[in-house]
Design a protein around this motif. Structure first.
Motif, PDB file in Angstrom:
ATOM      1  N   SER A 177       0.809  -1.225   0.000  1.00  0.00           N
ATOM      2  CA  SER A 177       0.000   0.000   0.000  1.00  0.00           C
ATOM      3  C   SER A 177       0.843   1.275   0.000  1.00  0.00           C
ATOM      4  CB  SER A 177      -0.935   0.001   1.217  1.00  0.00           C
ATOM      5  OG  SER A 177      -0.175  -0.082   2.412  1.00  0.00           O
ATOM      6  N   ALA A 178       2.162   1.145  -0.022  1.00  0.00           N
ATOM      7  CA  ALA A 178       3.015   2.345  -0.055  1.00  0.00           C
ATOM      8  C   ALA A 178       2.752   3.124  -1.337  1.00  0.00           C
ATOM      9  CB  ALA A 178       4.490   1.931   0.017  1.00  0.00           C
ATOM     10  N   ASP A 179       2.786   4.454  -1.225  1.00  0.00           N
ATOM     11  CA  ASP A 179       2.576   5.234  -2.450  1.00  0.00           C
ATOM     12  C   ASP A 179       3.811   5.091  -3.339  1.00  0.00           C
ATOM     13  OD1 ASP A 179       4.242   8.006  -2.181  1.00  0.00           O
ATOM     14  OD2 ASP A 179       3.530   7.321  -0.217  1.00  0.00           O
ATOM     15  N   LEU A 180       3.583   5.209  -4.636  1.00  0.00           N
ATOM     16  CA  LEU A 180       4.628   4.925  -5.624  1.00  0.00           C
ATOM     17  C   LEU A 180       5.865   5.814  -5.468  1.00  0.00           C
ATOM     18  CD1 LEU A 180       5.330   3.083  -7.980  1.00  0.00           C
ATOM     19  CD2 LEU A 180       4.265   4.749  -9.506  1.00  0.00           C
ATOM     20  N   PRO A 181       5.727   7.130  -5.276  1.00  0.00           N
ATOM     21  CA  PRO A 181       6.937   7.954  -5.108  1.00  0.00           C
ATOM     22  C   PRO A 181       7.804   7.513  -3.922  1.00  0.00           C
ATOM     23  CG  PRO A 181       5.051   9.349  -5.571  1.00  0.00           C
ATOM     24  CD  PRO A 181       4.513   7.962  -5.349  1.00  0.00           C
ATOM     25  N   THR A 182       7.170   7.132  -2.810  1.00  0.00           N
ATOM     26  CA  THR A 182       7.925   6.661  -1.643  1.00  0.00           C
ATOM     27  C   THR A 182       8.674   5.380  -1.972  1.00  0.00           C
ATOM     28  OG1 THR A 182       6.366   7.658  -0.093  1.00  0.00           O
ATOM     29  CG2 THR A 182       7.733   5.858   0.758  1.00  0.00           C
ATOM     30  N   LEU A 183       7.993   4.476  -2.638  1.00  0.00           N
ATOM     31  CA  LEU A 183       8.616   3.203  -3.002  1.00  0.00           C
ATOM     32  C   LEU A 183       9.815   3.433  -3.923  1.00  0.00           C
ATOM     33  CD1 LEU A 183       8.088   0.233  -2.354  1.00  0.00           C
ATOM     34  CD2 LEU A 183       6.761   0.093  -4.470  1.00  0.00           C
ATOM     35  N   ILE A 184       9.652   4.305  -4.900  1.00  0.00           N
ATOM     36  CA  ILE A 184      10.755   4.612  -5.820  1.00  0.00           C
ATOM     37  C   ILE A 184      11.909   5.263  -5.060  1.00  0.00           C
ATOM     38  CG2 ILE A 184      11.438   6.078  -7.780  1.00  0.00           C
ATOM     39  CD1 ILE A 184       8.611   5.507  -8.945  1.00  0.00           C
ATOM     40  N   ASP A 185      11.585   6.189  -4.121  1.00  0.00           N
ATOM     41  CA  ASP A 185      12.625   6.854  -3.339  1.00  0.00           C
ATOM     42  C   ASP A 185      13.442   5.853  -2.521  1.00  0.00           C
ATOM     43  OD1 ASP A 185      11.985   9.369  -4.267  1.00  0.00           O
ATOM     44  OD2 ASP A 185      10.794   9.935  -2.504  1.00  0.00           O
ATOM     45  N   ARG A 186      12.780   4.821  -2.000  1.00  0.00           N
ATOM     46  CA  ARG A 186      13.486   3.821  -1.189  1.00  0.00           C
ATOM     47  C   ARG A 186      14.255   2.822  -2.046  1.00  0.00           C
ATOM     48  NH1 ARG A 186      12.469   3.799   4.411  1.00  0.00           N
ATOM     49  NH2 ARG A 186      11.344   5.735   4.821  1.00  0.00           N
ATOM     50  N   LEU A 187      13.705   2.488  -3.192  1.00  0.00           N
ATOM     51  CA  LEU A 187      14.291   1.455  -4.044  1.00  0.00           C
ATOM     52  C   LEU A 187      15.457   1.982  -4.888  1.00  0.00           C
ATOM     53  CD1 LEU A 187      14.074  -1.476  -5.033  1.00  0.00           C
ATOM     54  CD2 LEU A 187      12.338  -0.712  -6.678  1.00  0.00           C
ATOM     55  N   ALA A 188      15.345   3.211  -5.369  1.00  0.00           N
ATOM     56  CA  ALA A 188      16.341   3.758  -6.300  1.00  0.00           C
ATOM     57  C   ALA A 188      17.774   3.712  -5.770  1.00  0.00           C
ATOM     58  CB  ALA A 188      15.957   5.182  -6.705  1.00  0.00           C
ATOM     59  N   PRO A 189      18.049   4.123  -4.514  1.00  0.00           N
ATOM     60  CA  PRO A 189      19.445   4.068  -4.045  1.00  0.00           C
ATOM     61  C   PRO A 189      20.002   2.645  -3.954  1.00  0.00           C
ATOM     62  CG  PRO A 189      18.087   5.430  -2.583  1.00  0.00           C
ATOM     63  CD  PRO A 189      17.153   4.736  -3.532  1.00  0.00           C
ATOM     64  N   VAL A 190      19.147   1.692  -3.639  1.00  0.00           N
ATOM     65  CA  VAL A 190      19.589   0.292  -3.561  1.00  0.00           C
ATOM     66  C   VAL A 190      19.991  -0.188  -4.948  1.00  0.00           C
ATOM     67  CG1 VAL A 190      18.894  -2.067  -2.963  1.00  0.00           C
ATOM     68  CG2 VAL A 190      18.068  -0.134  -1.600  1.00  0.00           C
ATOM     69  N   LEU A 191      19.176   0.127  -5.959  1.00  0.00           N
ATOM     70  CA  LEU A 191      19.506  -0.252  -7.330  1.00  0.00           C
ATOM     71  C   LEU A 191      20.785   0.448  -7.780  1.00  0.00           C
ATOM     72  CD1 LEU A 191      16.001  -0.185  -9.076  1.00  0.00           C
ATOM     73  CD2 LEU A 191      17.113  -2.078  -7.872  1.00  0.00           C
ATOM     74  N   GLN A 192      20.909   1.729  -7.434  1.00  0.00           N
ATOM     75  CA  GLN A 192      22.097   2.487  -7.831  1.00  0.00           C
ATOM     76  C   GLN A 192      23.356   1.894  -7.198  1.00  0.00           C
ATOM     77  OE1 GLN A 192      21.664   5.012 -10.085  1.00  0.00           O
ATOM     78  NE2 GLN A 192      23.887   5.011 -10.307  1.00  0.00           N
ATOM     79  N   LEU A 193      23.244   1.421  -5.974  1.00  0.00           N
ATOM     80  CA  LEU A 193      24.383   0.782  -5.302  1.00  0.00           C
ATOM     81  C   LEU A 193      24.822  -0.473  -6.053  1.00  0.00           C
ATOM     82  CD1 LEU A 193      26.287   0.715  -2.842  1.00  0.00           C
ATOM     83  CD2 LEU A 193      24.541  -0.658  -1.673  1.00  0.00           C
ATOM     84  N   HIS A 194      23.860  -1.274  -6.501  1.00  0.00           N
ATOM     85  CA  HIS A 194      24.203  -2.463  -7.304  1.00  0.00           C
ATOM     86  C   HIS A 194      24.911  -2.048  -8.597  1.00  0.00           C
ATOM     87  CE1 HIS A 194      22.307  -5.403  -4.801  1.00  0.00           C
ATOM     88  NE2 HIS A 194      21.073  -4.980  -5.026  1.00  0.00           N
ATOM     89  N   LEU A 195      24.465  -0.965  -9.194  1.00  0.00           N
ATOM     90  CA  LEU A 195      24.966  -0.571 -10.509  1.00  0.00           C
ATOM     91  C   LEU A 195      26.326   0.097 -10.457  1.00  0.00           C
ATOM     92  CD1 LEU A 195      21.595   0.875 -11.820  1.00  0.00           C
ATOM     93  CD2 LEU A 195      22.714  -1.182 -12.701  1.00  0.00           C
ATOM     94  N   THR A 196      26.505   0.997  -9.520  1.00  0.00           N
ATOM     95  CA  THR A 196      27.731   1.817  -9.548  1.00  0.00           C
ATOM     96  C   THR A 196      28.482   1.818  -8.226  1.00  0.00           C
ATOM     97  OG1 THR A 196      26.444   3.797  -8.987  1.00  0.00           O
ATOM     98  CG2 THR A 196      26.818   3.353 -11.333  1.00  0.00           C
ATOM     99  N   GLY A 197      27.973   1.140  -7.202  1.00  0.00           N
ATOM    100  CA  GLY A 197      28.614   1.165  -5.886  1.00  0.00           C
ATOM    101  C   GLY A 197      29.836   0.274  -5.800  1.00  0.00           C
TER     102      GLY A 197
END
Length: 197
Positions: A177-197
């Protein structure tokens, strides 16, 4: 069942949108039951047509699946949208595009059917794995310029699959039930860490 003009009772013949009705019935069946439990006969019954008419339009259940699961977006366009922007925002673009597909009602129905069918059929899993790798994962991994790019992209895929399962299939709260912007805000840094961390 319908009654024809000559008084005979039976399945209705093919009409102008019969193919579309068969595809819709197939999508619903794949979403509800998965690939293995869906049959051409059951799809015909749900569409209100004779099974021979389904065979007329589709040679096999695999073909029916591939056509009925036509994604709401072209995978090549997904890759282009993901790659359009600065590398430090790649994780956010991936999260936005992926979850955006799931958020539309039609997209969600198709993606649920796809997920359920992938886990119940090795052949469907192989087809989807090859298609997604070719059209999305390889183009994105080629932009990373690191030796373990494919591993990084695969880790992103596992993260996205997990979120999709939790939010749309299992409906795990509060992710569901989380709103989409919140979910994207939480998920994006984790994905970015996989990609460039």
């Amino acid at each position: 069942m319908t009654t024809s003009r000559n008084g005979r009772v039976g399945r209705r013949p093919g009409g102008p949108d019969t193919r579309g009705e068969i595809l819709k019935a197939a999508r619903d069946s794949f979403a509800d039951k998965g690939f293995t439990a869906t049959s051409l006969r059951a799809v015909a019954r749900e569409a209100g047509v004779d099974a021979a008419l389904v065979h007329h339009y589709f040679d096999s259940k695999d073909e029916l699946f591939i056509e009925s699961m036509a994604l709401p977006v072209d995978p090549r366009q997904v890759a282009a949208r993901v790659l359009d922007g600065p590398p430090e925002q790649l994780g956010r673009r991936i999260a936005t595009v992926f979850l955006g597909v799931w958020e539309s009602p039609d997209g969600q129905t198709r993606m649920k059917a796809l997920f359920r069918s992938v886990v119940t059929s090795d052949e469907v899993a192989r087809i989807m794995r090859e298609g997604i790798t070719q059209m999305i994962l390889q183009p994105v991994s080629q932009t990373l310029d690191v030796p373990d790019a494919q591993l990084r992209i695969s880790l992103v895929a596992t993260q996205l699959i997990g979120v999709a399962l939790a939010r749309y299939i299992i409906e795990l709260e509060p992710v569901a039930s989380a709103d989409l912007p919140t979910l994207i805000d939480r998920l994006a840094p984790v994905l970015q860490l996989h990609l460039t961390g």
